[in-house]
Structures are given as C-alpha cells and as structure tokens.
Design an enzyme around this catalytic site. Structure first.
Site, mmCIF file in Angstrom:
data_model
loop_
_atom_site.group_PDB
_atom_site.id
_atom_site.type_symbol
_atom_site.label_atom_id
_atom_site.label_comp_id
_atom_site.label_asym_id
_atom_site.label_seq_id
_atom_site.Cartn_x
_atom_site.Cartn_y
_atom_site.Cartn_z
ATOM 1 N N LYS A 25 49.886 42.852 44.378
ATOM 2 C CA LYS A 25 49.395 42.804 42.984
ATOM 3 C C LYS A 25 49.104 44.212 42.489
ATOM 4 O O LYS A 25 48.803 45.128 43.261
ATOM 5 C CB LYS A 25 48.144 41.937 42.845
ATOM 6 C CG LYS A 25 46.908 42.371 43.671
ATOM 7 C CD LYS A 25 46.052 43.470 43.049
ATOM 8 C CE LYS A 25 44.948 43.931 43.989
ATOM 9 N NZ LYS A 25 44.400 45.239 43.673
ATOM 10 N N ASP A 155 40.550 38.935 46.361
ATOM 11 C CA ASP A 155 41.919 38.939 45.836
ATOM 12 C C ASP A 155 42.785 37.827 46.423
ATOM 13 O O ASP A 155 43.947 37.687 46.031
ATOM 14 C CB ASP A 155 42.601 40.280 46.146
ATOM 15 C CG ASP A 155 42.005 41.440 45.368
ATOM 16 O OD1 ASP A 155 41.426 41.206 44.289
ATOM 17 O OD2 ASP A 155 42.126 42.589 45.848
#
Ligand code: C5P
Length: 319
Positions: A25, A155
């Site tokens: 990401k 995350d």
C-alpha cells in the site's frame, strides 16, 4: 469467542498447497493526530493498494513453521521466521478463533521490501489469513477475518480489503472508496528500512519542539478523495500529503534528496510512503512511469525502483 461450526475439509490444490497474494500500500494522504493513551496515534488516511504483491503458500504440517524468500530474507537484519513474524501470529489467532490446531508450513515469498512503509508484513498476514482459512476449512467470513486482521496490526485490514479506502482509528477502520481509474507510480526503495514506532516517536518529538505542525497544516483527505474520484493526475499530485514525511526525513536526511530526485526526473509529485523510507512518485501515465523509473534507476539514488499501478484487489486466493 470461537466460531460455531469450524472444520471440514479445506480447499487445497492437488499438491496439498493453498496460495494467496496480497498487495503493498501507499498512503496517498496521511494525517496523524496526537498520541493516544494506548500508544497509537489516531489518524485519517487514504490507502491505495498497488501492484507489488507478496505470495503466501501454506500446506499442512506438524506445528507451525514459517520460511521467507525474496525481499528481506537473509542479510544482516532478516525478516524473522518465528513468532515475531505477523504471519505466525495470524496463524495462531485464526486457529484459536476457529478451534483448530495451528498446524501449517507457511512459505512467504516477498516482493514487497520489509520495513519500507509499504505494509509488506501486513500484506503477508492478510494473505496468510485467507490461505489458512482455505487450508483449514475454517469458513470464516470476510468480516471475521477483518476483525482478526485489526488485532494483528493497523494496516492488516487494508491488506485484506485492497482497492482504495479511507482509514480512521489507528488505520484499521476502513471505508471503501470508489476509484474510477488506475494511477501509475514509481516506488523508490531505499537501502535499509525504518522502524514504524521510531518514525511516529520522531513525529511526536518534532511536534513537541514546534518543528512539525499538529492539526493545522496536516493533510486533509477530501482533496485526495475528490482527485481519486474524477481528477487528472495533476490534481492528485497537488493533494498528496503525509504527516510522517517530516519525521522520516529527520531520521533519514538522504530522503530529502531522493524526493527531489523523483520530481527532477519528471514525477508529478513525490512523497514518503507511510513511515518510509520508500519514496512514492506519481506519474502521468504508465509510459511516463516506465521512463521515470529508467531515469531514477540510472541515477542510483535508490537501491531499487519498481513501476506499479493501483488500485488492485486485496488478499485473495490464486491458482
Ligand atoms: O499497528 P502496528 O503494529 O502496525 O503499529 C506498529 C507501531 O506503530 C505501534 O506500536 C505504534 O508505535 C505505531 N503506530 C502508531 N499509530 C498508528 C499506527 C502505528 O503510533 N495509528
């Protein structure tokens, strides 16, 4: 809590393995609030999943074992292959919740650099949850897996979800965002990682010393969301922002030059990805990204460069 009807045969290939991919990401916007009593910072972020994928392959085994190949394997500070690895923790947590024995041989093949601000460890944990759920036949829902993911790390839920999402809380509370197009980036990967807690602590220190803004000056997700919905790449470039960048640059001053090298080489904008030290450089289109990567590779500012695009899906079974 355990699920009421776990077990049943898993879904394996003929060779007894299950494989899942999960993406890296980039935080295209990351606004960090003050330190909370639980040791985390409240944040508002826009996550984008990009086409740099780790691969996790699991098979039945006696007890748990983890092997790591690719990025971060070997070297002076290798990715751990014991309980410190999030994949190991993911396996234990899923087994406990499902009421099955935590028995699997887990092979992690890493394309995502470790300690790079790209959530590679979180991607591995997300892929492991998906693969082990299939191997063990635990029949967890996506919601079940997301709840486990949030316990593993801030995350990890996004590693499961992929795409584009607005993250709040400590990053684990997600709202999906529609993105109508692909965005093309070059990731400039530095030699050596940065510790996420150290970067957050450095931001607290800079703020206490009045050397980094708190609240005002911090990026707002709205312009990024608007640009992702309908904007040209230049609008997204103008809206990118990361509160952790000042802290990452403070700990790794060479990053300042690396960020400039990316824009000098034709990037529309560059920013530190998450807690760094990876630099994410936005390009106009795929051709521009390939050209930008070639220039940056030639300059030798980065250990390696990768051309990626996003959004891409979150953790999913392959094969
Ligand atoms: O959730 P995760 O395990 O990735 O967090 C690692 C560390 O990063 C935390 O222990 C904390 O020091 C820092 N962190 C934070 N605020 C967040 C996310 C992470 O301070 N929202």
């Amino acid at each position: 809590m355990s699920w009421s009807s776990p077990g049943g045969p898993g879904h394996t290939r003929g060779d007894g393995t299950v494989t899942a991919h999960a993406p890296a990401k980039v935080n295209v916007s990351l606004a960090v609030g003050p330190l909370r009593p639980d040791g985390f910072h409240g944040l508002q972020t826009v996550y984008l999943a990009v086409s740099l994928l780790d691969t996790v392959t699991v098979r039945r085994g006696e007890g748990l074992s983890v092997t790591v190949t690719g990025e971060g394997a070997g070297g002076p500070d290798p990715v751990p292959t014991d309980r410190r690895n999030l994949v190991w923790q993911a396996a234990e947590l899923l087994a406990e919740q499902a009421g099955v024995a935590a028995e699997a041989a887990i092979a992690v093949d890493k394309a995502i650099p470790a300690a790079a601000g790209l959530a590679g460890g979180s991607a591995d944990a997300a892929a492991a949850l998906v693969a082990l759920d299939a191997l063990w036949g635990t029949r967890a829902t996506r919601g079940d897996l997301t709840a486990l993911a949030a316990r593993l790390g801030s995350d990890v839920p996004f590693g499961l979800a992929g795409g584009v999402a607005l993250g709040s809380g400590r990053g684990e509370q997600l709202t999906p965002v529609l993105a109508r197009r692909q965005w093309h980036w070059v990731l400039g990967v530095a030699e050596g990682g940065l510790s996420t807690p150290a970067v957050y602590a450095e931001l607290d220190r800079l703020r206490a010393a009045g050397r980094a803004p708190e609240g005002e000056g911090t990026p707002s997700p709205e312009p990024v969301l608007a640009a992702l919905r309908s904007g040209p790449p230049r609008a997204l470039a103008a809206a990118l922002g990361n509160d952790l960048q000042a802290a990452a640059v403070s700990l790794r001053p060479a990053l300042r030059r690396a960020l400039r090298a990316a824009t000098d080489a034709g990037a529309l904008a560059s920013l530190v990805s998450g807690s760094g030290p990876t630099v994410a450089a936005l390009a106009q289109d795929e051709d521009a990204a390939v050209r930008l990567a070639a220039v940056l590779a030639g300059e030798g500012v980065f250990r390696t460069v990768r051309v990626v695009h996003g959004p891409v899906p979150g953790a999913r079974l392959v094969g």
